[in-house]
Write a protein that holds these residues in place. Structure first.
Motif, mmCIF file in Angstrom:
data_model
loop_
_atom_site.group_PDB
_atom_site.id
_atom_site.type_symbol
_atom_site.label_atom_id
_atom_site.label_comp_id
_atom_site.label_asym_id
_atom_site.label_seq_id
_atom_site.Cartn_x
_atom_site.Cartn_y
_atom_site.Cartn_z
ATOM 1 N N ALA A 92 0.891 -1.475 0.056
ATOM 2 C CA ALA A 92 0.071 -0.087 -0.006
ATOM 3 C C ALA A 92 0.969 0.803 0.051
ATOM 4 O O ALA A 92 2.057 0.538 0.567
ATOM 5 C CB ALA A 92 -0.669 0.217 1.244
ATOM 6 N N THR A 93 0.788 2.223 -0.274
ATOM 7 C CA THR A 93 0.886 3.706 -0.675
ATOM 8 C C THR A 93 0.300 4.803 0.264
ATOM 9 O O THR A 93 -0.830 4.515 0.086
ATOM 10 C CB THR A 93 1.066 3.865 -2.186
ATOM 11 O OG1 THR A 93 1.682 2.974 -3.034
ATOM 12 C CG2 THR A 93 1.969 5.650 -1.946
ATOM 13 N N LEU A 94 1.342 4.860 1.254
ATOM 14 C CA LEU A 94 0.164 6.005 2.280
ATOM 15 C C LEU A 94 0.739 7.357 1.934
ATOM 16 O O LEU A 94 1.958 7.949 1.547
ATOM 17 C CB LEU A 94 0.863 5.949 3.749
ATOM 18 C CG LEU A 94 0.694 4.767 4.277
ATOM 19 C CD1 LEU A 94 0.978 4.059 5.634
ATOM 20 C CD2 LEU A 94 -1.328 4.185 4.234
ATOM 21 N N CYS A 95 -0.704 8.180 1.465
ATOM 22 C CA CYS A 95 0.392 9.851 1.589
ATOM 23 C C CYS A 95 -0.477 10.234 2.060
ATOM 24 O O CYS A 95 -1.790 10.660 2.187
ATOM 25 C CB CYS A 95 -0.303 10.030 0.213
ATOM 26 S SG CYS A 95 0.421 9.063 -1.444
ATOM 27 N N THR A 96 0.751 10.943 3.076
ATOM 28 C CA THR A 96 -0.191 12.606 4.420
ATOM 29 C C THR A 96 -0.176 13.629 3.708
ATOM 30 O O THR A 96 0.883 14.290 3.012
ATOM 31 C CB THR A 96 0.570 13.093 4.990
ATOM 32 O OG1 THR A 96 1.263 11.439 5.955
ATOM 33 C CG2 THR A 96 0.013 13.637 6.157
ATOM 34 N N VAL A 97 -0.978 13.920 3.036
ATOM 35 C CA VAL A 97 -1.977 15.417 2.192
ATOM 36 C C VAL A 97 -2.098 16.301 3.657
ATOM 37 O O VAL A 97 -2.663 16.200 4.234
ATOM 38 C CB VAL A 97 -3.045 15.395 1.342
ATOM 39 C CG1 VAL A 97 -3.042 16.190 0.787
ATOM 40 C CG2 VAL A 97 -2.835 14.277 0.638
ATOM 41 N N ALA A 98 -1.365 17.461 2.599
ATOM 42 C CA ALA A 98 -2.355 18.272 4.320
ATOM 43 C C ALA A 98 -2.643 20.021 3.342
ATOM 44 O O ALA A 98 -1.903 19.975 2.119
ATOM 45 C CB ALA A 98 -0.462 19.003 5.077
ATOM 46 N N VAL A 99 -3.609 20.361 3.357
ATOM 47 C CA VAL A 99 -4.394 21.503 2.920
ATOM 48 C C VAL A 99 -5.082 22.352 3.436
ATOM 49 O O VAL A 99 -5.549 21.782 4.219
ATOM 50 C CB VAL A 99 -4.949 20.975 1.633
ATOM 51 C CG1 VAL A 99 -6.029 19.778 2.008
ATOM 52 C CG2 VAL A 99 -5.775 22.076 0.565
ATOM 53 N N ASP A 100 -4.924 23.614 3.813
ATOM 54 C CA ASP A 100 -5.953 24.387 4.176
ATOM 55 C C ASP A 100 -5.991 23.996 5.989
ATOM 56 O O ASP A 100 -7.468 23.698 6.198
ATOM 57 C CB ASP A 100 -7.492 24.700 3.834
ATOM 58 C CG ASP A 100 -8.490 25.528 3.589
ATOM 59 O OD1 ASP A 100 -7.028 26.444 4.907
ATOM 60 O OD2 ASP A 100 -9.468 26.087 4.098
ATOM 61 N N GLY A 101 -4.832 23.451 6.334
ATOM 62 C CA GLY A 101 -5.175 23.388 8.177
ATOM 63 C C GLY A 101 -5.668 21.621 8.138
ATOM 64 O O GLY A 101 -5.177 21.318 9.523
ATOM 65 N N GLU A 102 -5.957 21.608 7.225
ATOM 66 C CA GLU A 102 -6.478 19.765 7.316
ATOM 67 C C GLU A 102 -5.293 19.083 7.133
ATOM 68 O O GLU A 102 -4.766 19.291 5.973
ATOM 69 C CB GLU A 102 -7.557 19.284 6.645
ATOM 70 C CG GLU A 102 -9.140 20.252 6.478
ATOM 71 C CD GLU A 102 -9.126 19.454 7.749
ATOM 72 O OE1 GLU A 102 -9.429 18.156 8.483
ATOM 73 O OE2 GLU A 102 -9.949 20.447 8.358
ATOM 74 N N ARG A 103 -5.299 17.795 7.735
ATOM 75 C CA ARG A 103 -3.675 16.479 7.491
ATOM 76 C C ARG A 103 -3.874 15.661 7.378
ATOM 77 O O ARG A 103 -5.082 15.154 9.077
ATOM 78 C CB ARG A 103 -2.850 17.380 8.363
ATOM 79 C CG ARG A 103 -1.709 16.116 8.265
ATOM 80 C CD ARG A 103 -0.166 16.594 9.238
ATOM 81 N NE ARG A 103 0.310 16.054 8.595
ATOM 82 C CZ ARG A 103 1.732 15.517 9.747
ATOM 83 N NH1 ARG A 103 1.002 16.034 11.339
ATOM 84 N NH2 ARG A 103 2.446 14.692 9.111
ATOM 85 N N VAL A 104 -4.597 14.735 6.783
ATOM 86 C CA VAL A 104 -4.982 13.398 6.589
ATOM 87 C C VAL A 104 -3.898 12.461 5.693
ATOM 88 O O VAL A 104 -2.830 12.819 5.410
ATOM 89 C CB VAL A 104 -6.570 13.210 5.444
ATOM 90 C CG1 VAL A 104 -5.742 13.483 4.543
ATOM 91 C CG2 VAL A 104 -6.891 12.007 5.901
ATOM 92 N N THR A 105 -4.073 11.146 6.321
ATOM 93 C CA THR A 105 -3.179 10.272 5.453
ATOM 94 C C THR A 105 -3.966 8.919 5.088
ATOM 95 O O THR A 105 -5.114 8.659 5.393
ATOM 96 C CB THR A 105 -2.265 9.449 6.237
ATOM 97 O OG1 THR A 105 -1.514 10.716 7.055
ATOM 98 C CG2 THR A 105 -1.535 8.382 5.629
ATOM 99 N N LEU A 106 -3.700 9.801 3.250
ATOM 100 C CA LEU A 106 -4.855 8.561 2.250
ATOM 101 C C LEU A 106 -3.942 7.082 2.004
ATOM 102 O O LEU A 106 -2.636 6.840 2.495
ATOM 103 C CB LEU A 106 -5.264 9.185 1.455
ATOM 104 C CG LEU A 106 -5.437 10.508 1.463
ATOM 105 C CD1 LEU A 106 -5.598 11.371 0.238
ATOM 106 C CD2 LEU A 106 -6.936 10.299 2.059
ATOM 107 N N ARG A 107 -4.772 5.403 2.661
ATOM 108 C CA ARG A 107 -4.041 4.730 2.381
ATOM 109 C C ARG A 107 -4.301 4.712 0.537
ATOM 110 O O ARG A 107 -5.715 4.440 0.340
ATOM 111 C CB ARG A 107 -4.813 3.434 2.418
ATOM 112 C CG ARG A 107 -3.822 2.334 2.415
ATOM 113 C CD ARG A 107 -4.838 1.599 3.817
ATOM 114 N NE ARG A 107 -4.334 1.319 5.032
ATOM 115 C CZ ARG A 107 -4.851 2.110 5.667
ATOM 116 N NH1 ARG A 107 -6.531 1.630 5.257
ATOM 117 N NH2 ARG A 107 -4.649 1.471 6.970
ATOM 118 N N LEU A 108 -3.069 4.491 -0.430
ATOM 119 C CA LEU A 108 -3.646 4.389 -2.254
ATOM 120 C C LEU A 108 -3.203 3.391 -2.418
ATOM 121 O O LEU A 108 -2.359 2.560 -1.919
ATOM 122 C CB LEU A 108 -2.714 5.426 -2.723
ATOM 123 C CG LEU A 108 -3.208 6.880 -2.452
ATOM 124 C CD1 LEU A 108 -2.366 7.979 -3.057
ATOM 125 C CD2 LEU A 108 -4.663 7.216 -1.843
#
Length: 108
Positions: A92-108
């Motif tokens: 799995a590829t994990l991407c931690t995305v940060a935008v406009d004060g939100e930060r989340v890790t997506l499992r792609l």
């Protein structure tokens, strides 16, 4: 000795609080104003969408399986830090995305 153990535990626990929640390929903010979606195409092409707009379309390193990408959404910076996952979630590829004060890790 007890103080040292307590200090180490406090630092460890505070570090854990800084991690973004891990979700599948899709995340919607609590207020519903921000919808973040990610895709991994052909095992190397990372695509990140914010509210339906593609903000990142780039390749992870085939050698290391990671990458750091920048984009923008409505003038706001977007950053994605991606890496191949180890352990139970291998491949799995994990991407931690940060935008406009939100930060989340997506499992792609």
């Amino acid at each position: 000795m007890k103080f040292t153990i307590a200090a180490v535990m406090a630092v460890t626990m505070s570090g854990c609080a800084a991690f973004a929640p891990v979700t599948d390929t899709h995340y919607t903010s609590r207020d519903g104003k921000l919808d973040i979606h990610g895709e991994l195409v052909d095992s190397s092409d990372v695509r990140i969408f914010v509210n339906g707009a593609k903000v990142i379309d780039d390749q992870i390193s085939l050698l290391h399986g990671d990458g750091r990408f920048d984009g923008s959404y409505q003038g706001k910076p977007v950053r994605a830090d991606c890496a191949k996952s180890a352990g139970r979630q291998a491949n799995a590829t994990l991407c931690t995305v940060a935008v406009d004060g939100e930060r989340v890790t997506l499992r792609l």
